[in-house]
Design a protein around this motif. Sequence first.
Motif, PDB file in Angstrom:
ATOM      1  N   THR A   1       0.872  -1.195   0.064  1.00 60.74           N
ATOM      2  CA  THR A   1       0.038   0.139   0.122  1.00 60.74           C
ATOM      3  C   THR A   1       0.980   1.228   0.103  1.00 60.74           C
ATOM      4  O   THR A   1       0.464   2.440  -0.328  1.00 60.74           O
ATOM      5  N   GLY A   2       2.151   1.050   0.366  1.00 57.44           N
ATOM      6  CA  GLY A   2       2.944   2.385   0.241  1.00 57.44           C
ATOM      7  C   GLY A   2       2.725   2.802   1.941  1.00 57.44           C
ATOM      8  O   GLY A   2       3.506   4.013   2.003  1.00 57.44           O
ATOM      9  N   LEU A   3       1.975   2.174   2.682  1.00 57.08           N
ATOM     10  CA  LEU A   3       1.851   2.664   3.849  1.00 57.08           C
ATOM     11  C   LEU A   3       2.345   1.654   4.979  1.00 57.08           C
ATOM     12  O   LEU A   3       2.212   0.592   4.561  1.00 57.08           O
ATOM     13  N   ASN A   4       2.530   2.505   6.072  1.00 60.61           N
ATOM     14  CA  ASN A   4       3.057   1.473   7.134  1.00 60.61           C
ATOM     15  C   ASN A   4       2.019   0.364   7.578  1.00 60.61           C
ATOM     16  O   ASN A   4       0.830   0.990   7.990  1.00 60.61           O
TER      17      ASN A   4
END
Lengths: 117, 255
Positions: free
Chosen positions: B26-29
């Motif tokens: 997701t490109g998110l943590n």
Amino acid sequence: MATEQMTDDHSLAAGPAGSEEAESHSEHPTPLTYFKVAMTLVVLTILEVVLFLIDALSYGIIPVIAILSIAKFALVGLFYMHLRFDHRLFYTMFVAGLILALGVVFAIMGLFSWFDV
Amino acid sequence: MAQAPTAADAAAPEAHSDGEHEKTTTGLNHRKLLMWAFLASDCMFFATLIATYLVYKGKSKVGALPEDVFSIPVTSVSTFVLLMSSMSMVLAYAALRRGSLKGFRIWLLSTILLGSTFLGFQVFEFYEFINHEVTIDCHEFAANPDGFSPFEAGIAGDECTEGVDEYEGIHGLTPRTNLFGTTFFTLTGLHGTHVTIGVIWLLGLFFYSFKKGAVTPARHLDTDLAALYWHFVDVVWIIIFPVVYLFGVFEGFPT
């Protein structure tokens, strides 16, 4: 506090490129903004209690308190939980949970004929 | 999802070392994403409790009712305390982001103290409800029975026998007293449990910050997650306060 710098011996300068900073968000608010939000929350709470205690609105108090509570909820969510500044997926995920939660409330109340009273 | 290290990773060995900046689909943590998923699910958890409270509101046949036990001024103060704890939490996070570990610890400790104060209010409130004392002037009851709540009138009817001037007794509200007691203690008790977990979490974070390099501006995710949880217990209370307390004593609803 605004001018305070890292004085502890564990201190590090702000994260290097590629730190968590990179993956999320635009600028965060300043401490002054957080303080203003807190004062708004306090004022809205006082308004809730005073409007309730003066007992002048009769059933009109229900939508008024609902609006004030939603405003407080939104302020905390948008500013303190950084939903306004963070990635949109976090916002979407939380709002989806809230919509489902509202659905749960109305479903349970409907099942128990609450609206028939 | 491990991938070949990039230049950015090489520049941030500390962040990388505990997996805080792994590349994700997701490109998110993912830890943060998981926290938001948890909070969204917790919304539904509290929604069921609030709905249950509302469904059973006014259905209690015996025992104390909200108007008999609630003290809006006291609960307003505890609400203020929790709102202030949210402010101090976000200021702790802001202090960390701008590199002030000392400021972070001061604001975090303030949050812990305010959270503990809120819990103190809740313990006091529960104690008062469980040991709710009823005092009835039997002459006043005889002269104006409408001036008493149904709960007090029921007690007066039993206790104000001939020759009794005044009745005093404990008629506490517990989870077993009536439907109001059950739903009220379940809802507010579980919120209090959330606050207790939050206080323990923040205490852990406070002591963890004394470990060299454990809490730094580059590694703010641990604080971010704790702060999200803390603000969540605040927003839940923002709903509980009017729904349970204010509408609890609202005379317009059927009882």
